[in-house]
Design a protein around this motif. Structure first.
Motif, PDB file in Angstrom:
ATOM      1  N   ALA A  83       0.811  -1.225   0.000  1.00  0.00           N
ATOM      2  CA  ALA A  83       0.000   0.000   0.000  1.00  0.00           C
ATOM      3  C   ALA A  83       0.845   1.275   0.000  1.00  0.00           C
ATOM      4  O   ALA A  83       0.426   2.288  -0.552  1.00  0.00           O
ATOM      5  CB  ALA A  83      -0.928  -0.007   1.208  1.00  0.00           C
ATOM      6  N   THR A  84       2.025   1.233   0.632  1.00  0.00           N
ATOM      7  CA  THR A  84       2.821   2.460   0.760  1.00  0.00           C
ATOM      8  C   THR A  84       3.188   3.021  -0.610  1.00  0.00           C
ATOM      9  O   THR A  84       2.935   4.187  -0.902  1.00  0.00           O
ATOM     10  CB  THR A  84       4.104   2.198   1.581  1.00  0.00           C
ATOM     11  N   SER A  85       3.780   2.184  -1.454  1.00  0.00           N
ATOM     12  CA  SER A  85       4.183   2.720  -2.756  1.00  0.00           C
ATOM     13  C   SER A  85       3.017   2.720  -3.746  1.00  0.00           C
ATOM     14  O   SER A  85       2.978   3.548  -4.654  1.00  0.00           O
ATOM     15  CB  SER A  85       5.374   1.954  -3.319  1.00  0.00           C
ATOM     16  N   GLY A 126       8.442   7.376   4.135  1.00  0.00           N
ATOM     17  CA  GLY A 126       9.162   6.446   4.993  1.00  0.00           C
ATOM     18  C   GLY A 126       8.178   5.593   5.788  1.00  0.00           C
ATOM     19  O   GLY A 126       7.049   6.005   6.038  1.00  0.00           O
ATOM     20  N   VAL A 127       8.616   4.419   6.177  1.00  0.00           N
ATOM     21  CA  VAL A 127       7.785   3.528   6.989  1.00  0.00           C
ATOM     22  C   VAL A 127       8.511   3.258   8.303  1.00  0.00           C
ATOM     23  O   VAL A 127       9.698   2.926   8.287  1.00  0.00           O
ATOM     24  CB  VAL A 127       7.533   2.189   6.258  1.00  0.00           C
ATOM     25  N   ALA A 128       7.814   3.437   9.407  1.00  0.00           N
ATOM     26  CA  ALA A 128       8.397   3.111  10.708  1.00  0.00           C
ATOM     27  C   ALA A 128       8.313   1.593  10.855  1.00  0.00           C
ATOM     28  O   ALA A 128       7.471   1.065  11.576  1.00  0.00           O
ATOM     29  CB  ALA A 128       7.646   3.817  11.816  1.00  0.00           C
ATOM     30  N   ALA A 155       1.815   2.881  10.239  1.00  0.00           N
ATOM     31  CA  ALA A 155       0.900   1.745  10.414  1.00  0.00           C
ATOM     32  C   ALA A 155       1.438   0.731  11.429  1.00  0.00           C
ATOM     33  O   ALA A 155       0.673   0.033  12.081  1.00  0.00           O
ATOM     34  CB  ALA A 155       0.640   1.065   9.076  1.00  0.00           C
ATOM     35  N   HIS A 156       2.790   0.671  11.568  1.00  0.00           N
ATOM     36  CA  HIS A 156       3.393  -0.284  12.515  1.00  0.00           C
ATOM     37  C   HIS A 156       3.727   0.362  13.857  1.00  0.00           C
ATOM     38  O   HIS A 156       4.228  -0.331  14.736  1.00  0.00           O
ATOM     39  CB  HIS A 156       4.734  -0.801  11.967  1.00  0.00           C
ATOM     40  N   ALA A 157       3.563   1.663  13.964  1.00  0.00           N
ATOM     41  CA  ALA A 157       4.281   2.348  15.048  1.00  0.00           C
ATOM     42  C   ALA A 157       3.416   3.178  15.973  1.00  0.00           C
ATOM     43  O   ALA A 157       3.925   4.045  16.688  1.00  0.00           O
ATOM     44  CB  ALA A 157       5.381   3.217  14.450  1.00  0.00           C
ATOM     45  N   PHE A 180      -5.709   0.398  11.341  1.00  0.00           N
ATOM     46  CA  PHE A 180      -6.341  -0.313  12.460  1.00  0.00           C
ATOM     47  C   PHE A 180      -6.818  -1.696  12.051  1.00  0.00           C
ATOM     48  O   PHE A 180      -7.849  -2.194  12.526  1.00  0.00           O
ATOM     49  CB  PHE A 180      -7.486   0.535  13.047  1.00  0.00           C
ATOM     50  N   HIS A 181      -6.088  -2.299  11.138  1.00  0.00           N
ATOM     51  CA  HIS A 181      -6.300  -3.702  10.778  1.00  0.00           C
ATOM     52  C   HIS A 181      -6.075  -4.552  12.041  1.00  0.00           C
ATOM     53  O   HIS A 181      -5.270  -4.171  12.901  1.00  0.00           O
ATOM     54  CB  HIS A 181      -5.306  -4.074   9.662  1.00  0.00           C
ATOM     55  N   PRO A 182      -6.749  -5.697  12.152  1.00  0.00           N
ATOM     56  CA  PRO A 182      -6.645  -6.479  13.400  1.00  0.00           C
ATOM     57  C   PRO A 182      -5.224  -6.851  13.858  1.00  0.00           C
ATOM     58  O   PRO A 182      -5.014  -7.066  15.053  1.00  0.00           O
ATOM     59  CB  PRO A 182      -7.456  -7.738  13.077  1.00  0.00           C
TER      60      PRO A 182
HETATM   61  C1  LIG Z   1      -1.187  -2.408   7.253  1.00  0.00           C
HETATM   62  C2  LIG Z   1      -0.357  -1.462   6.515  1.00  0.00           C
HETATM   63  C3  LIG Z   1      -0.871  -0.531   5.598  1.00  0.00           C
HETATM   64  C4  LIG Z   1      -2.272  -0.554   5.077  1.00  0.00           C
HETATM   65  O1  LIG Z   1      -3.229  -0.561   6.001  1.00  0.00           O
HETATM   66  P1  LIG Z   1      -4.689  -1.196   5.704  1.00  0.00           P
HETATM   67  O2  LIG Z   1      -5.456  -0.685   6.860  1.00  0.00           O
HETATM   68  O3  LIG Z   1      -4.523  -2.677   5.703  1.00  0.00           O
HETATM   69  O4  LIG Z   1      -5.172  -0.655   4.405  1.00  0.00           O
HETATM   70  C5  LIG Z   1      -0.009   0.409   5.051  1.00  0.00           C
HETATM   71  N1  LIG Z   1       1.296   0.410   5.344  1.00  0.00           N
HETATM   72  C6  LIG Z   1       1.832  -0.484   6.192  1.00  0.00           C
HETATM   73  C7  LIG Z   1       3.288  -0.418   6.476  1.00  0.00           C
HETATM   74  C8  LIG Z   1       1.035  -1.454   6.777  1.00  0.00           C
HETATM   75  O5  LIG Z   1       1.583  -2.374   7.590  1.00  0.00           O
END
Ligand SMILES: *Cc1c(COP(=O)(O)O)cnc(C)c1O
Length: 375
Positions: A83-85, A126-128, A155-157, A180-182
């Protein structure tokens, strides 16, 4: 032993009660729980504005439409969820994949070299990764010295802190996104949020969340104007009721994740299993990633995954380099010089990490991992 996945939610009776209460209320969507959840997230993260949306990918999409124009060049990491890129592509912009550093995050030194050479770079995504924030001193330096936009994919942080700067506070970035995925730190089933300190970006993204539609006090009672092409990326009050209830427990969720990480750290000391990093207070541990040099073992990574699965343990791999995915290859990606990512991909896998994982289960995971690796 019951199957142990790499991640899962923790839902308790009070969460269920607050969802039921909202189901019995007047608003299932666009109601008070959405506003309350947004405000609670702003408070928790320390950002001026929060927009809650349908999922993290929608958050990335809206942020990208607000930040980027067609053809913009954006530095990003191969070590993330797609999803990021993808969001950079949604905006018609061009992702440029930069190698990772030893902590699994995008290598900000390499980004700096690229910024120096190429003033057409519009943004850094950037992704944490795994819960460890991007180096804030470096981001601050970039904002001060280069004309570059910064998006932090947090999303991880959620719940992480670096040098007293909270994740998603956007202290040194323009926009931050959450999911906020499970499997993430708190859940709304599906859901996401965007945080920012910019009123202008906030208003733009808010309009885009609702079809690009604007309604002002001056308009006739029935009137609204569509000023740009937006989407329906709303989240429901039902989901936000769950999110609000979960957010109260976030500090305890994060402490439990840290406890689990420390126990893994101890178990792997001086062994063939190398944690990506050991506890230093900077990660809120969405993932616990380890690396193993399979070239020195008689077992392959594939065999490890299969054997662990047979013993009811779900390993995962975060991530397959995005630039090597067939779709990205079809766009001409895949041959970037990313030696750290390539080696990392050979050696990495993620172990079960979620608040509900109990001591007995974790000890079983550790014992089984060593048994399987040692054949
Ligand atoms: C889970 C996740 C997303 C996307 O989130 P969704 O809620 O599943 O659409 C984006 N970036 C990272 C790094 C993710 O782990």
């Amino acid at each position: 032993m019951q199957f142990i996945p790499y991640g899962k939610q923790l839902i308790e009776q009070d969460d269920i009660d607050s969802v039921i209460e909202t189901l019995q209320s007047d608003y299932l969507t666009t109601g008070p729980k959405v506003k309350a959840f947004e405000e609670a997230l702003s408070d928790y993260c320390g950002a001026a504005y929060t927009i809650a949306v349908a999922n993290g990918t929608a958050a990335l999409h809206l942020a990208s439409l607000a930040l980027l124009k067609k053809g913009d060049r954006v530095l990003t990491t191969p070590n993330s969820f797609l999803a990021t890129s993808n969001a950079i592509l949604y905006a018609g912009a061009e992702p440029i994949f930069v190698d990772i550093a030893e902590d699994g995050n995008i290598d900000l030194d390499l980004c700096e070299e690229m910024l120096k050479k190429d003033n057409s770079i519009k943004a850094i995504y950037g992704v944490a990764f795994s819960g460890r924030m991007l180096n804030q001193t470096k981001l601050k330096f970039f904002k001060k010295n280069y004309n570059v936009l910064i998006l932090e994919d947090n999303a991880h942080a959620l719940g992480a802190k670096e040098e007293e700067i909270k994740s998603a506070s956007c202290k040194n970035s323009d926009v931050s996104i959450l999911s906020f995925h499970p499997v993430k730190h708190l859940t709304t089933g599906e859901g996401g949020a965007i945080t920012t300190n910019s009123k202008e970006l906030y208003e733009k993204m808010l309009t885009l969340r609702g079809h690009g539609m604007v309604k002002t006090p001056k308009m006739k009672p029935w009137e609204y104007e569509m000023r740009e092409l937006g989407f329906n990326y709303r989240i429901t009050d039902i989901q936000c009721a769950l999110g609000l209830s979960q957010l109260k427990k976030l500090p305890s969720f994060v402490s439990r994740r840290i406890e689990i990480a420390k126990k893994y750290d101890d178990a792997f000391k001086n062994s063939i299993v190398k944690p990506l990093y050991t506890y230093d207070g900077k990660s809120s541990y969405h993932l616990y990633v380890v690396q193993v040099d399979f070239s020195k073992l008689s077992i392959s990574k594939e065999e490890l995954f299969i054997k662990m699965r047979e013993k009811s343990i779900g390993l995962q791999l975060h991530y397959i380099p995005i630039n090597k995915q067939p779709y990205y290859k079809s766009l001409g990606y895949g041959n970037e010089d990313t030696p750290i990512m390539d080696k990392y991909y050979e050696e990495c896998f993620s172990l079960p990490m979620f608040p509900k994982l109990n001591n007995e289960e974790q000890e079983y995971v550790i014992k089984t991992l060593f048994e399987v690796l040692n054949g």
